[in-house]
Scaffold this motif. Structure first.
Motif, PDB file in Angstrom:
ATOM      1  N   ASP A 160       0.859  -1.195  -0.585  1.00 57.32           N
ATOM      2  CA  ASP A 160       0.358   0.166   0.546  1.00 57.32           C
ATOM      3  C   ASP A 160       0.886   1.266  -0.255  1.00 57.32           C
ATOM      4  OD1 ASP A 160      -2.102   1.747  -0.138  1.00 57.32           O
ATOM      5  OD2 ASP A 160      -2.621   0.590   1.995  1.00 57.32           O
ATOM      6  N   ILE A 161       1.105   1.849  -1.162  1.00 61.56           N
ATOM      7  CA  ILE A 161       2.536   2.851  -1.880  1.00 61.56           C
ATOM      8  C   ILE A 161       1.634   4.300  -1.184  1.00 61.56           C
ATOM      9  CG2 ILE A 161       4.077   3.729  -3.110  1.00 61.56           C
ATOM     10  CD1 ILE A 161       4.561   1.273  -1.722  1.00 61.56           C
ATOM     11  N   THR A 162       2.403   5.306  -0.781  1.00 62.29           N
ATOM     12  CA  THR A 162       2.118   6.633  -0.658  1.00 62.29           C
ATOM     13  C   THR A 162       2.948   7.514  -0.987  1.00 62.29           C
ATOM     14  OG1 THR A 162       0.902   8.868   0.019  1.00 62.29           O
ATOM     15  CG2 THR A 162       2.849   6.962   1.845  1.00 62.29           C
TER      16      THR A 162
ATOM     17  N   TYR B  74       8.718   5.804  -2.475  1.00 58.75           N
ATOM     18  CA  TYR B  74       7.617   5.088  -2.225  1.00 58.75           C
ATOM     19  C   TYR B  74       7.376   4.847  -0.858  1.00 58.75           C
ATOM     20  CZ  TYR B  74       7.888   5.267  -7.752  1.00 58.75           C
ATOM     21  OH  TYR B  74       8.237   5.369  -9.088  1.00 58.75           O
ATOM     22  N   ILE B  75       6.829   5.105  -0.392  1.00 59.46           N
ATOM     23  CA  ILE B  75       6.822   5.041   1.137  1.00 59.46           C
ATOM     24  C   ILE B  75       5.549   3.565   1.379  1.00 59.46           C
ATOM     25  CG2 ILE B  75       6.015   5.898   3.612  1.00 59.46           C
ATOM     26  CD1 ILE B  75       7.025   8.183   2.442  1.00 59.46           C
ATOM     27  N   ASP B  76       5.595   2.015   1.900  1.00 61.21           N
ATOM     28  CA  ASP B  76       4.565   1.693   2.426  1.00 61.21           C
ATOM     29  C   ASP B  76       4.153   2.002   3.380  1.00 61.21           C
ATOM     30  OD1 ASP B  76       3.170  -1.014   3.216  1.00 61.21           O
ATOM     31  OD2 ASP B  76       5.235  -2.897   2.923  1.00 61.21           O
TER      32      ASP B  76
ATOM     33  N   ILE C 205      10.156   3.248   3.473  1.00 60.79           N
ATOM     34  CA  ILE C 205      10.610   4.291   1.861  1.00 60.79           C
ATOM     35  C   ILE C 205      11.255   2.594   1.189  1.00 60.79           C
ATOM     36  CG2 ILE C 205      12.531   4.968   1.342  1.00 60.79           C
ATOM     37  CD1 ILE C 205      12.212   7.441   3.981  1.00 60.79           C
ATOM     38  N   VAL C 206      10.369   2.060   0.636  1.00 62.48           N
ATOM     39  CA  VAL C 206      10.816   0.978   0.160  1.00 62.48           C
ATOM     40  C   VAL C 206      11.383   0.947  -1.489  1.00 62.48           C
ATOM     41  CG1 VAL C 206       8.864  -0.964   1.108  1.00 62.48           C
ATOM     42  CG2 VAL C 206       8.499   0.131  -1.175  1.00 62.48           C
ATOM     43  N   ALA C 207      11.550   2.452  -1.812  1.00 63.89           N
ATOM     44  CA  ALA C 207      11.737   2.675  -2.893  1.00 63.89           C
ATOM     45  C   ALA C 207      12.431   4.162  -3.241  1.00 63.89           C
ATOM     46  CB  ALA C 207      10.965   2.242  -4.066  1.00 63.89           C
TER      47      ALA C 207
END
Length: 140
Positions: free
Chosen positions: A28-30, A87-89, A118-120
């Motif tokens: 679930d990215i913001t 890209y924040i989960d 922060i996944v990317a």
């Protein structure tokens, strides 16, 4: 026409950025946009803190790639700096997340997000007139 000059220069991190291979594919990215120079100046072992955090008390995020591009263009389109998209989960963020807009597309994170949320981190492409283009979700 796309700009590949100063707006697309290579961004050098002061430490490792999360890689695409370590990022989960169903999260679930913001999104959060930040100047590359600021992000690269921070200690990668510490939680991410945007430049305006002390003044505002939260981190601005945006749900949706197109809305992120539109928001960055509206507020920062006239600034020639290189920018990154975090890209924040949301499920990994330890700080409180609040939606304070009626449409629920602009979450605020009330605390520095932990680095594992922060996944990317990816550069964002801009047009010659400074407009930001929507990042692609598939880079995760």
């Amino acid at each position: 026409m796309l700009s590949y000059g100063s707006r697309r220069s290579t961004c050098r991190a002061s430490g490792p950025r999360p890689s695409a291979s370590s990022a989960p594919t169903n999260v679930d990215i913001t999104f959060h946009g930040t100047p590359a120079a600021h992000f690269d100046s921070l200690d990668p072992g510490q939680a991410y803190v945007p430049a305006n955090f002390e003044r505002e008390g939260f981190i601005h995020c945006t749900d949706g790639e197109r809305r992120l591009a539109d928001t960055l263009t509206a507020y920062y389109g006239d600034q020639p700096d290189d920018w990154l998209v975090l890209y924040i989960d949301r499920a990994r963020v330890k700080a409180q997340i609040k939606y304070e807009d009626p449409e629920r597309v602009f979450p605020h994170i009330y605390g520095p997000p932990n680095r594992d949320a922060i996944v990317a981190v990816r550069p964002i492409i801009r047009t010659n007139d400074g407009a930001f283009l929507a990042p692609r979700r598939h880079v995760l």
